[in-house]
Design an enzyme around this catalytic site. Structure first.
Site, PDB file in Angstrom:
ATOM      1  N   ASP A 245      -3.392   0.355   5.941  1.00 12.95           N
ATOM      2  CA  ASP A 245      -2.776   0.066   4.678  1.00 12.95           C
ATOM      3  C   ASP A 245      -2.997   0.836   3.324  1.00 12.95           C
ATOM      4  O   ASP A 245      -4.044   1.797   3.136  1.00 12.95           O
ATOM      5  CB  ASP A 245      -3.532  -1.552   4.092  1.00 12.95           C
TER       6      ASP A 245
ATOM      7  N   ASN B 267      -9.227 -13.973   0.639  1.00 10.21           N
ATOM      8  CA  ASN B 267      -8.055 -15.378   1.014  1.00 10.21           C
ATOM      9  C   ASN B 267      -7.806 -15.348   2.670  1.00 10.21           C
ATOM     10  O   ASN B 267      -6.804 -15.781   3.267  1.00 10.21           O
ATOM     11  CB  ASN B 267      -6.952 -14.661   0.544  1.00 10.21           C
TER      12      ASN B 267
ATOM     13  N   HIS C 246      -7.255 -12.374   4.975  1.00 13.81           N
ATOM     14  CA  HIS C 246      -6.177 -10.875   5.468  1.00 13.81           C
ATOM     15  C   HIS C 246      -6.639  -9.897   6.209  1.00 13.81           C
ATOM     16  O   HIS C 246      -7.755  -9.795   5.601  1.00 13.81           O
ATOM     17  CB  HIS C 246      -5.192 -10.436   4.392  1.00 13.81           C
TER      18      HIS C 246
ATOM     19  N   GLU D 203      -0.678 -10.974   3.967  1.00 14.71           N
ATOM     20  CA  GLU D 203      -1.777 -11.609   2.981  1.00 14.71           C
ATOM     21  C   GLU D 203      -1.255 -13.201   3.822  1.00 14.71           C
ATOM     22  O   GLU D 203      -0.080 -13.493   4.567  1.00 14.71           O
ATOM     23  CB  GLU D 203      -0.672 -12.044   1.883  1.00 14.71           C
TER      24      GLU D 203
HETATM   25  C1  GLP Z   1      -8.837  -5.417   0.989  1.00 11.90           C
HETATM   26  C2  GLP Z   1      -8.052  -4.164   1.889  1.00 11.90           C
HETATM   27  C3  GLP Z   1      -8.272  -4.284   3.250  1.00 11.90           C
HETATM   28  C4  GLP Z   1      -9.900  -5.315   3.445  1.00 11.90           C
HETATM   29  C5  GLP Z   1      -9.817  -5.934   2.332  1.00 11.90           C
HETATM   30  C6  GLP Z   1     -11.710  -6.509   1.968  1.00 11.90           C
HETATM   31  O1  GLP Z   1      -7.903  -5.117   0.783  1.00 11.90           O
HETATM   32  N1  GLP Z   1      -7.009  -3.044   1.717  1.00 11.90           N
HETATM   33  O2  GLP Z   1      -8.245  -3.070   4.019  1.00 11.90           O
HETATM   34  O3  GLP Z   1     -10.662  -4.798   4.637  1.00 11.90           O
HETATM   35  O4  GLP Z   1      -9.507  -5.268   0.910  1.00 11.90           O
HETATM   36  O5  GLP Z   1     -12.792  -5.271   1.736  1.00 11.90           O
HETATM   37  P1  GLP Z   1     -13.988  -5.708   1.936  1.00 11.90           P
HETATM   38  O6  GLP Z   1     -14.392  -5.119   2.537  1.00 11.90           O
HETATM   39  O7  GLP Z   1     -13.885  -4.903   0.419  1.00 11.90           O
HETATM   40  O8  GLP Z   1     -14.245  -7.478   1.112  1.00 11.90           O
END
Ligand code: GLP
Length: 236
Positions: A67, A136, A138, A143
């Site tokens: 992403d 949230n 995702h 989302e």
């Molecule tokens: C972001 C990234 C995702 C990631 C998520 C969780 O939105 N685009 O690929 O998995 O957040 O992030 P974190 O591991 O920093 O909590």
């Protein structure tokens, strides 16, 4: 989904890195779907350390960026691109020929998603998809919504997502997300879902209730035959 609750972030990172290297031993050209964010960071560092010991093991590894923050410059510090270049691609010497990636600011985001879909169709499916869990629920930038999308798409980012530490302090704001879809994720041979830290407690509790709903995109991983969810104690 197979759930393992481990003592610490270090332990989930070590377990995840061991699973990935074990898979590389069986398949040299492993296609790794790589999430960004804080959770997989240590796993990538451990893989880079392993590369130092056994560079040949990584000589065919391929990486797909899952992403990207749309509307940022590719070289901006907060992009998934900068993150992966720094944590994964450059430490392991992965050349562009073994890397599939979104542009962060394409002239036509839908066309860019079509291009990525074509690239994955040629190179895929993913052998191993490393995922973090958004606050949230995702995965990638899929989302919570009334319905989920199977393929690559331009995503409307939730308010909570825009507060993510990768971009919260950036002057230039992401306008949208670019992401692979839930269908692309579910076609991965193995999925590694990594969850760490007390901030994820509430969303983890919901995930573990096994209710499959587009309000919590990660819950679709319950439908996948080989998802390994590694959690640390703080997250449950
Ligand atoms: C972001 C990234 C995702 C990631 C998520 C969780 O939105 N685009 O690929 O998995 O957040 O992030 P974190 O591991 O920093 O909590």
């Amino acid at each position: 989904m197979e759930i393992s609750i481990l003592d610490s972030y270090e332990e989930i990172s070590r377990r995840a890195a061991a699973i990935i290297t074990g898979q590389l031993e069986k398949k040299k050209d492993l296609l790794l779907g790589a999430a960004t964010g804080s959770t997989p960071g240590r796993t990538y560092d451990l893989l880079a350390e392993e590369y130092g010991r056994r560079p040949q093991l990584f000589a065919g590894m391929r990486v797909l960026k899952l992403d990207e923050w749309g509307g940022l410059r590719m070289t901006d510090a907060g992009t998934s691109e900068s993150y992966l270049q720094e944590r994964l691609l450059s430490p392991m010497g992965i050349p562009p020929s073994r890397y599939i990636s979104f542009a962060s600011d394409p002239a036509d985001p839908d066309l860019e998603c079509e291009r990525m879909q074509g690239e994955l169709a040629m190179a895929g499916p993913l052998d191993c998809c490393v995922l973090g869990l958004g606050l949230n629920g995702h995965i990638g930038f899929n989302e919570p919504a009334a319905f989920l999308q199977p393929g690559f798409h331009k995503a409307r980012l939730a308010e909570a997502t825009l507060q993510h530490s990768m971009v919260a302090a950036m002057e230039r704001r992401p306008q949208y997300g670019l992401t692979l879809g839930v269908g692309d994720i579910l076609q991965a041979r193995t999925i590694l879902l990594l969850i760490s830290g007390p901030a994820k407690k509430d969303i983890t509790r919901e995930l573990l209730s096994k209710k499959v709903t587009p309000d919590l995109p990660a819950s679709f991983l319950w439908l996948h035959a080989h998802t390994i969810c590694l959690l640390d104690k703080d997250a449950v």
